[in-house]
Every structure is written in C-alpha cells, then in structure tokens.
Scaffold this motif. Structure first.
Motif, mmCIF file in Angstrom:
data_model
loop_
_atom_site.group_PDB
_atom_site.id
_atom_site.type_symbol
_atom_site.label_atom_id
_atom_site.label_comp_id
_atom_site.label_asym_id
_atom_site.label_seq_id
_atom_site.Cartn_x
_atom_site.Cartn_y
_atom_site.Cartn_z
ATOM 1 N N ASP A 11 -14.924 -15.011 12.771
ATOM 2 C CA ASP A 11 -13.948 -15.354 13.857
ATOM 3 C C ASP A 11 -13.793 -13.845 14.598
ATOM 4 O OD1 ASP A 11 -12.491 -13.677 12.189
ATOM 5 O OD2 ASP A 11 -10.015 -13.800 12.494
ATOM 6 N N LYS A 12 -14.075 -12.863 14.428
ATOM 7 C CA LYS A 12 -14.297 -11.428 15.170
ATOM 8 C C LYS A 12 -15.467 -11.446 15.744
ATOM 9 C CE LYS A 12 -10.662 -8.209 11.896
ATOM 10 N NZ LYS A 12 -10.823 -7.703 11.468
ATOM 11 N N SER A 13 -16.797 -11.286 14.567
ATOM 12 C CA SER A 13 -18.121 -11.598 15.317
ATOM 13 C C SER A 13 -18.081 -13.225 16.467
ATOM 14 C CB SER A 13 -18.793 -12.563 14.169
ATOM 15 O OG SER A 13 -20.082 -12.368 14.737
ATOM 16 N N GLU A 14 -17.365 -14.570 16.836
ATOM 17 C CA GLU A 14 -16.977 -14.973 17.598
ATOM 18 C C GLU A 14 -16.022 -14.571 19.049
ATOM 19 O OE1 GLU A 14 -18.619 -18.487 19.225
ATOM 20 O OE2 GLU A 14 -19.053 -17.846 17.319
ATOM 21 N N TYR A 15 -15.701 -14.368 18.558
ATOM 22 C CA TYR A 15 -14.548 -13.019 19.536
ATOM 23 C C TYR A 15 -15.469 -12.438 20.727
ATOM 24 C CZ TYR A 15 -11.663 -9.656 21.628
ATOM 25 O OH TYR A 15 -10.841 -8.888 22.543
ATOM 26 N N ILE A 16 -16.394 -11.070 19.623
ATOM 27 C CA ILE A 16 -17.295 -10.767 20.249
ATOM 28 C C ILE A 16 -18.385 -11.828 20.983
ATOM 29 C CG2 ILE A 16 -18.812 -8.657 20.668
ATOM 30 C CD1 ILE A 16 -17.571 -7.931 17.767
ATOM 31 N N ILE A 47 -24.140 -2.944 28.663
ATOM 32 C CA ILE A 47 -22.884 -3.035 26.856
ATOM 33 C C ILE A 47 -22.177 -1.794 27.118
ATOM 34 C CG2 ILE A 47 -24.947 -1.311 25.732
ATOM 35 C CD1 ILE A 47 -24.611 -3.484 23.723
ATOM 36 N N LYS A 48 -22.025 -0.896 27.777
ATOM 37 C CA LYS A 48 -21.124 -0.109 27.973
ATOM 38 C C LYS A 48 -20.141 -0.775 28.567
ATOM 39 C CE LYS A 48 -24.226 4.513 28.336
ATOM 40 N NZ LYS A 48 -24.527 5.705 28.676
ATOM 41 N N LYS A 49 -19.656 -1.356 29.340
ATOM 42 C CA LYS A 49 -18.972 -1.740 30.233
ATOM 43 C C LYS A 49 -18.080 -2.842 28.896
ATOM 44 C CE LYS A 49 -17.383 -3.277 34.615
ATOM 45 N NZ LYS A 49 -17.879 -3.287 35.862
ATOM 46 N N LEU A 50 -19.524 -3.279 28.389
ATOM 47 C CA LEU A 50 -18.286 -4.608 26.950
ATOM 48 C C LEU A 50 -17.742 -4.079 26.205
ATOM 49 C CD1 LEU A 50 -17.881 -7.363 26.069
ATOM 50 C CD2 LEU A 50 -20.567 -7.108 24.619
ATOM 51 N N TRP A 51 -18.829 -2.757 26.014
ATOM 52 C CA TRP A 51 -17.967 -2.073 24.852
ATOM 53 C C TRP A 51 -16.257 -2.042 25.422
ATOM 54 C CZ3 TRP A 51 -15.804 3.065 25.431
ATOM 55 C CH2 TRP A 51 -15.633 3.770 24.481
ATOM 56 N N PHE A 52 -16.346 -0.747 26.658
ATOM 57 C CA PHE A 52 -15.330 -0.692 27.004
ATOM 58 C C PHE A 52 -14.183 -1.513 27.160
ATOM 59 C CE2 PHE A 52 -12.450 0.875 30.514
ATOM 60 C CZ PHE A 52 -12.137 2.379 30.055
ATOM 61 N N GLU A 53 -13.875 -2.535 27.955
ATOM 62 C CA GLU A 53 -13.543 -3.618 28.013
ATOM 63 C C GLU A 53 -12.935 -4.339 26.445
ATOM 64 O OE1 GLU A 53 -15.117 -6.206 30.167
ATOM 65 O OE2 GLU A 53 -15.414 -5.777 32.365
ATOM 66 N N LEU A 54 -13.887 -4.366 25.281
ATOM 67 C CA LEU A 54 -13.415 -4.316 24.138
ATOM 68 C C LEU A 54 -12.452 -3.667 23.330
ATOM 69 C CD1 LEU A 54 -16.880 -6.046 22.966
ATOM 70 C CD2 LEU A 54 -14.544 -7.539 22.529
ATOM 71 N N ASP A 55 -13.079 -2.595 23.567
ATOM 72 C CA ASP A 55 -12.152 -1.278 23.446
ATOM 73 C C ASP A 55 -10.486 -0.891 23.962
ATOM 74 O OD1 ASP A 55 -12.465 1.265 20.979
ATOM 75 O OD2 ASP A 55 -12.010 2.223 23.658
ATOM 76 N N ALA A 105 13.028 0.648 18.017
ATOM 77 C CA ALA A 105 13.139 -1.004 18.438
ATOM 78 C C ALA A 105 12.507 -0.498 20.248
ATOM 79 C CB ALA A 105 14.418 -0.838 18.516
ATOM 80 N N ALA A 106 12.420 0.462 20.532
ATOM 81 C CA ALA A 106 12.223 0.593 22.259
ATOM 82 C C ALA A 106 10.927 0.682 22.237
ATOM 83 C CB ALA A 106 12.908 2.015 22.172
ATOM 84 N N GLY A 107 10.138 0.173 23.139
ATOM 85 C CA GLY A 107 8.575 0.640 23.604
ATOM 86 C C GLY A 107 7.960 2.029 23.327
ATOM 87 N N PRO A 108 6.613 2.241 23.114
ATOM 88 C CA PRO A 108 5.871 1.490 23.725
ATOM 89 C C PRO A 108 5.656 0.057 22.306
ATOM 90 C CG PRO A 108 5.681 3.165 24.750
ATOM 91 C CD PRO A 108 5.874 3.404 24.071
ATOM 92 N N PHE A 109 5.491 -1.078 22.607
ATOM 93 C CA PHE A 109 4.958 -1.771 20.906
ATOM 94 C C PHE A 109 3.289 -1.882 21.858
ATOM 95 C CE2 PHE A 109 9.099 -2.456 23.214
ATOM 96 C CZ PHE A 109 9.701 -3.008 22.204
ATOM 97 N N SER A 110 3.242 -2.019 20.026
ATOM 98 C CA SER A 110 1.838 -2.412 20.074
ATOM 99 C C SER A 110 0.893 -4.197 20.070
ATOM 100 C CB SER A 110 1.580 -2.404 18.489
ATOM 101 O OG SER A 110 2.384 -3.489 17.660
ATOM 102 N N ASN A 111 0.041 -4.121 20.448
ATOM 103 C CA ASN A 111 -0.651 -5.025 20.877
ATOM 104 C C ASN A 111 -0.815 -5.952 19.855
ATOM 105 O OD1 ASN A 111 -2.640 -6.891 22.060
ATOM 106 N ND2 ASN A 111 -4.174 -5.868 23.058
ATOM 107 N N LYS A 112 0.242 -7.297 19.802
ATOM 108 C CA LYS A 112 -0.270 -7.921 18.297
ATOM 109 C C LYS A 112 -1.280 -9.091 18.976
ATOM 110 C CE LYS A 112 5.350 -8.051 17.601
ATOM 111 N NZ LYS A 112 6.346 -8.546 17.751
ATOM 112 N N ASN A 113 -2.179 -8.937 19.852
ATOM 113 C CA ASN A 113 -3.300 -9.822 19.542
ATOM 114 C C ASN A 113 -4.593 -8.996 19.472
ATOM 115 O OD1 ASN A 113 -1.498 -11.660 20.356
ATOM 116 N ND2 ASN A 113 -0.968 -11.530 22.699
ATOM 117 N N ALA A 114 -3.954 -8.054 19.708
ATOM 118 C CA ALA A 114 -5.216 -6.908 19.080
ATOM 119 C C ALA A 114 -6.334 -7.398 17.815
ATOM 120 C CB ALA A 114 -5.046 -5.729 18.886
ATOM 121 N N LYS A 115 -7.543 -7.382 17.902
ATOM 122 C CA LYS A 115 -8.526 -8.309 16.994
ATOM 123 C C LYS A 115 -8.889 -7.665 15.511
ATOM 124 C CE LYS A 115 -8.405 -11.695 20.024
ATOM 125 N NZ LYS A 115 -8.003 -12.922 19.249
ATOM 126 N N GLY A 116 -8.884 -6.175 16.127
ATOM 127 C CA GLY A 116 -8.626 -5.071 14.565
ATOM 128 C C GLY A 116 -10.128 -5.030 14.253
#
Length: 596
Positions: free
Chosen positions: A246-251, A285-293, A332-343
């Motif tokens: 699923d992570k490979s498919e995301y990339i 590919i550097k731009k792709l890496w940067f956006e994913l990261d 309980a206050a922010g900042p909050f983590s990105n729960k949608n991150a793919k790990g």
C-alpha cells in the motif's frame, strides 16, 4: 589416381545420422601425401566423404578407435582383429554436395559397403567458399588448413542469435573483437551494434567505436541513464528498504502525477490516461522526494488537520533538505501530528542518501535530461537514443564503475530502453526491420544467471524469444555457460565454443547442440588459444576454426603483478592522504577533492 589415394575404408554400420567406418587394410600410412599436401587420417573434427552416384555425403569425425566400433559387432571384433585393420572411426553426417553446390542436411543415407574417402583441400574449398560475399565475414582460418578462410554468415548470426563461450584465457574476448572488427571492415553504412562491457575491456580496443563511461577518458562520452526511464519497480529496488504494497502504491500514484504534470508542462502530447509509473517521461525526482517528505513531517494547529503549523526551518528540494515544522505537543493543545502520514520516512531517508551518493550521479544527475525547478526539460529520450544507436559506430557501454548492487538493474534498464525503442519503432524507417541491431552481452552469466527474476534476465529472455521478429540479434559471451539461463542459451542458433576446462560447462553446451555432434565437444579442453568449434546456423557446416589475433589487443580486466611490482617509484604518505580524501568525497578526480 586421387580417388585411389583418398580411399581409406568402407561403411560398416549406419545408425541414424552416425556412420561407423572400418579403415582399409591397404592404408600404408596415417599421413598420406596427396597433391603435395600431407593429410592426417582420423583427426577429431576433420571431415570424410562418401560418394553416392551424383552426390557426395560429408561427415564430421566424432570418435576414433575402439569407442567407434558398433555394439552389434563388438563381440566379433576379436576374431577379426588378427585378419583386418583394427582402426575405426565414427562420423556424423552434416551435408551433401551435388555438382559444385553444397547444402546442409542429406537427401539419402549410405549403406554398408559404401567407400569412404579423405576430404581434400579442393573439397573443403567447395564447402567453405560457398558463402555469399555480402553476408559472410572472415574471422580466421579452418584449423586443418591455414589457407582456407573461416567464414560466418552474418545474417544468420544476428537473426538467429549466437553465443561465444570459453574459459578464461581461451581467447574469448579476442574472438569478440575479431568478429566486431570483421563486421566494420565490410564497410556497412548503417550497421548498429552495442556492446555491454562490464569490465571496460573493449572500449579502447575496437576501431570505429563510440565509448560511454561513467568517468569518461579522452575521446569518450559520459554515460547517463536517466532515472525517469527506469521501470517503477527497478527504481524502488535501487532505493532499497522493504515497504508494504500500500505504501509502494502511494508512491506510485505520486510519481504518475509528477509524470502527468511534466507531460503537460513540456507538451509531450501523451494521452494522460496512458501514462503509468513505467512510462519514460522526465520528472524531477528531488522535487518528488521533497513533497513526499514534507507531507510526512507536517504538524497541524488543530486536530482537524486543516491548518499546517509554521515552518521553523525552510527546506530546499535541490539540496535535499527537509522542511522543519513545530514539534508535536505532548498535551491536549497543538501542534498535532499528521494522522494521514504514510510512515515512509525511513524509506525516504534511504532515497535521499542514494540521491546524494556520487556513485549514482549517472542515474540521478543525468546531464540536460533532468527537469528544472519549473519542470522544463532541455533534452528528451530521443536525443539519448540517437546518441546511443543513431550512428554507424559500434557503441560500447563501459559499466565497470557501476555499483555492483545495481548492475543487474542498470544493465536490464539500458537493454529495455533500447529494445522498447526498436519495438515501438518497428514500422518506422529506423526500426529494427530496416536497420537491424546486434546486442553483445559480455560476461552474460553475471546478470543472466539461471532462475534470475531481474529486469536484465526478463528483458534478454524477451529479446531471445521475440527479438528476431523486430530485427534485434543477441550475442552472449560467457566463461561459465552452466550458470547461464538455459532458456536464453537455447535460443542461440550458433554456438562458438572455445577451450573449456570445466566439466559442467562442457555438459551444458552439449545440451544446446545437436546430439550427433556432442562427442566433438570432448576435445574442448585441448583446443589452442583462439581455436573454437563452431556449430549451428552461422556456418555452412560445423567447423574447427582458428580465430585471427586482433592487432589492438583487448585490454584485460586485471593488472599483471610482474609488470606493476617491478616499478621502482617510491610512494610517500601524501599519496595515501590524497586517496582518503577521494574516498570521503566520493570522487576519482583530484580537482573535485581540491575544490571541496
């Protein structure tokens, strides 16, 4: 008179294509002299003939002595031994002469009692000099007579594929060089040949060649293989790391989007719906890496994940520096983590390291083939392919500096790019049907080994099975044929076997040639350097030949200690200091180290 002199025996047994011959009692010498030429009777690999009316059958000697006696008369042999000549030979019938025309195969078989004769130089000339002058190349001479040229049918070599096999030191590289030089000497205007050279042996030895190197020496070009031309799975393998499907498919989806955007910006006019992760379209590919990261590292002001927190450190995609956001709060206050991150941060770090590694610059920093920050590309795949195969020169790809862990991927990708070009161009003026292509694969066993699932093995298997339809021929060169993929070797219509010492290698080659000639391969360990047994489509008749010696000798991959150690130069500590600097800076060039 000559017929009397050349008569040596008669047929005693016929078993399919194998004929057993008992030599005549009247033979006075095993070295008869005919027309001033000395002939030696019973040499393995030499020919005998059996006249049958208007035709003459030719056979190749495969056995001599007691082993050649047919089993059905072996028990009676002792009683005959005192009264008759005890010398026997077996021949395998290979062709037939009618008039002055020689052809492979036979239309009739001999019978017991038929007379057997020596084959003279005149007979051999009829056999070997019937090749077309336009399609044949001269690579040496027939071993039994230095005056007879050894000719190979170029059309059948390329259209039916061929292999050159032999142990280290057998003259294998020289044979390849002689063959390529013979092709160039024909003066073709549109020949297309590429050589995959893992050790850099040929790049300085073949005249009229165009060399590609990772570190180009004088007169050579820099080898670049754009990362965006790699199939998605091969690109992922280079970066390493095990990630889930699923992570490979995301990339994969993000990469497809990047290619679609590049298609729009550069007006490549490719139907967006047809673009996949394997479509060779440039993207940054550097731009792709940067956006994913960046997505993985984001933190949010609120738990609804709508507003991203402010940057603490602004990153740089060109330098592969990540954006840094405010850290996640433990309360309980922010900042909050990105729960949608793919790990996938661990994979992205591996990706970043490879992108920074100078050993991979030929992939990730291809000159003028990488889109700029605005997505525009200076050069596209057409210029790269034209540079590789668009001229009449032999293109030699020196892969000696390619990291070993990606050798299979790079070799396979290079071949896939070229083969796909020929395949999709089959109806054009420059397609393989109009301008055939010969691919020479040196040290083929290193990346075409048995049971390999790599892109190189899959691509070469495809070429071996289908390439002839599209004008692509293969030449496999190997010192360990037993380690080759048997499917690929079985597609070779011509096999050139030089000296081969390893028993398993000889047995493997035996399985790839016609049954009646397998016994001939038992003499492979005793062949001279540069001498070979050639069988298959590329020769009119199986032959034992001696290759010419190439004037500009092929450079060996190993230095000779006796030559290097005699050098009296004194090396001081500064040389080692310089060496360590090069290592740490990942550069072979002094100027790169000095500029750091």
């Amino acid at each position: 008179m000559n017929d009397y002199l050349t008569k040596i025996g008669e047929v005693k047994s016929v078993n399919g294509n194998v004929v057993s011959i008992q030599l005549s009692d009247n033979i006075k010498s095993n070295l008869p002299v005919i027309d001033g030429e000395v002939y030696k009777i019973g040499q393995i690999g030499s020919f005998l003939k059996i006249p049958l009316g208007y035709s003459v059958l030719y056979g190749l000697i495969t056995q001599v002595g007691a082993a050649a006696i047919p089993n059905q008369i072996l028990d009676d042999f002792v009683s005959f031994n005192d009264k008759h000549n005890s010398q026997w030979v077996n021949i395998s019938l290979v062709g037939e002469q009618i008039g002055n025309r020689f052809e492979r195969g036979i239309s009739q078989s001999p019978t017991t009692g038929d007379v057997v004769h020596l084959v003279t130089l005149k007979d051999l000339s009829t056999i070997y000099q019937g090749e077309s002058k336009n399609s044949s190349i001269q690579v040496g001479n027939i071993s039994s007579s230095s005056s007879l040229p050894a000719l190979l049918d170029l059309d059948k070599l390329i259209s039916r594929h061929f292999s050159i096999l032999g142990s280290t030191g057998s003259g294998k590289s020289n044979s390849v060089g002689v063959l390529l030089s013979a092709i160039k000497e024909k003066g073709f205007h549109n020949s297309r040949i590429i050589v995959i050279d893992p050790h850099g042996e040929y790049i300085d030895s073949i005249k009229d060649s165009k060399g590609f190197q990772l570190r180009p020496s004088h007169g050579k070009q820099k080898l670049v293989i754009p990362y965006w031309a790699l199939p998605f799975n091969e690109l992922m393998l280079i970066f390493g790391g095990n990630i889930s499907d699923d992570k490979s498919e995301y990339i994969r989806e993000k990469l497809v989007s990047a290619k679609q955007e590049s298609n729009r910006i550069n007006a490549f006019n490719v139907n967006a719906e047809l673009i996949t992760a394997d479509t060779p379209i440039p993207f940054n590919i550097k731009k792709l890496w940067f956006e994913l990261d960046d997505f993985e590292r984001r933190t949010y002001k609120m738990n609804d994940l709508k507003d991203v927190t402010e940057l603490e450190v602004k990153g740089d995609f060109e330098k592969l520096v990540s954006n840094k956001y405010k850290a996640v709060s433990l309360g309980a206050a922010g900042p909050f983590s990105n729960k949608n991150a793919k790990g996938i941060l661990k994979f992205l770090e591996s990706m970043r390291i490879k992108l920074l590694d100078k050993r991979y610059s030929f992939l990730f920093k291809p000159d003028e083939y990488t889109p700029d920050e605005n997505g525009k590309t200076v050069n596209d795949l057409d210029k790269l392919i034209f540079n590789w195969i668009g001229s009449n020169d032999i293109s030699i790809f020196d892969l000696s500096d390619v990291p070993s862990e990606i050798m299979e991927s790079i070799t396979g990708t290079l071949l896939k790019i070229i083969y796909d070009t020929i395949y999709w161009g089959q109806e054009t003026l420059i397609g393989g049907k109009n301008i055939p292509l010969l691919i020479v694969l040196e040290e083929a066993h290193n990346y075409l080994y048995s049971d390999s699932k790599s892109i190189s093995a899959k691509t070469v298997q495809k070429i071996a099975k289908e390439g002839r339809k599209y004008g692509v021929g293969l030449c496999l060169v190997s010192q360990r044929p037993s380690e080759l993929d048997s499917t690929i070797l079985s597609q070779c219509g011509t096999i050139i076997s030089l000296r081969m010492n390893n028993f398993s290698d000889r047995n493997f080659v035996k399985g790839a040639i016609q049954d009646e000639l397998q016994g001939l391969l038992d003499i492979l360990p005793s062949l001279r350097t540069g001498e070979a047994i050639v069988s298959g489509e590329g020769v009119r008749i199986p032959a034992r030949i001696q290759f010419y010696k190439l004037q500009n000798a092929i450079k060996g991959s190993n230095p000779f200690a006796s030559e290097k150690w005699i050098d009296s130069t004194i090396h001081n500590e500064n040389e080692y200091t310089d060496l360590i600097k090069r290592w740490r800076n990942q550069s072979f060039y002094r100027k790169d180290v000095e500029n750091e």
